[in-house]
Motif scaffolding. Structure first.
Motif, short mmCIF file in Angstrom:
data_model
loop_
_atom_site.label_atom_id
_atom_site.label_comp_id
_atom_site.label_asym_id
_atom_site.label_seq_id
_atom_site.Cartn_x
_atom_site.Cartn_y
_atom_site.Cartn_z
N GLY A 13 0.93 -1.21 0.04
CA GLY A 13 -0.04 -0.11 -0.03
C GLY A 13 1.01 1.39 0.07
O GLY A 13 2.01 1.19 0.64
N GLU A 30 -6.36 -10.51 0.34
CA GLU A 30 -6.75 -9.49 -1.02
C GLU A 30 -7.86 -8.84 -0.61
O GLU A 30 -8.24 -7.95 -1.46
CB GLU A 30 -6.86 -10.49 -2.00
N ALA A 32 -9.03 -6.82 1.94
CA ALA A 32 -8.81 -5.58 2.68
C ALA A 32 -9.79 -4.59 2.15
O ALA A 32 -10.06 -4.27 1.04
CB ALA A 32 -7.43 -5.05 2.63
N ALA A 37 -6.46 -0.78 2.50
CA ALA A 37 -5.68 -1.24 1.69
C ALA A 37 -4.17 -0.40 1.46
O ALA A 37 -3.25 -1.07 1.26
CB ALA A 37 -6.25 -1.59 0.28
N SER A 42 -0.42 -6.21 1.36
CA SER A 42 -1.63 -7.29 0.77
C SER A 42 -0.79 -8.64 0.66
O SER A 42 0.12 -8.71 -0.20
CB SER A 42 -2.06 -6.67 -0.27
#
Length: 119
Positions: A13, A30, A32, A37, A42
């Motif tokens: 992120g 994945e 989030a 995010a 991730s």
């Protein structure tokens, strides 16, 4: 050494560095939420193969860190959402249930594609 957990950093992120001053990295699968995010690494959600305990090693890319304490919800959260916090402050008492505490040290630069492994 027996591997207990392994995943890969799929995406970093844009705001992950915002928590480096607090010695924290946030992992999330994945799925989030969009507002989180940007602050997360991730990862691929995988099952834990064995109980994660104090004294185990977490490897992030090439760097290895000793686990100093394990929050009560770490294993459940990792396998369901891939969502835990890594806190590099050496705490021996887990303050937060979803946090994995690691030795007090600088956090190595994380790159997309890095493997996160616990053994």
């Amino acid at each position: 050494m027996q591997k207990k957990y392994e995943t890969v950093v799929n995406k970093i992120g844009e705001s992950v560095s915002a928590f480096l001053g607090d010695k924290m990295l946030i992992l999330f699968g994945e799925n989030a939420p969009a507002e989180l995010a940007d602050y997360c690494l991730s990862i691929t959600v995988n099952d834990i193969e064995n109980e994660i305990k104090t004294g185990d090693t977490l490897q992030l890319g090439e760097r290895k860190y000793t686990i100093t304490s394990v929050g009560d919800a770490v294993e459940k959260n990792l396998t369901s959402l891939g969502h835990i916090t890594l806190k590099f402050d050496g705490s021996e008492q887990p303050e937060l249930p979803g946090t994995l505490y690691l030795e007090d040290s600088e956090i190595a630069d994380v790159k997309q594609g890095d493997i996160i492994r616990i053994y």
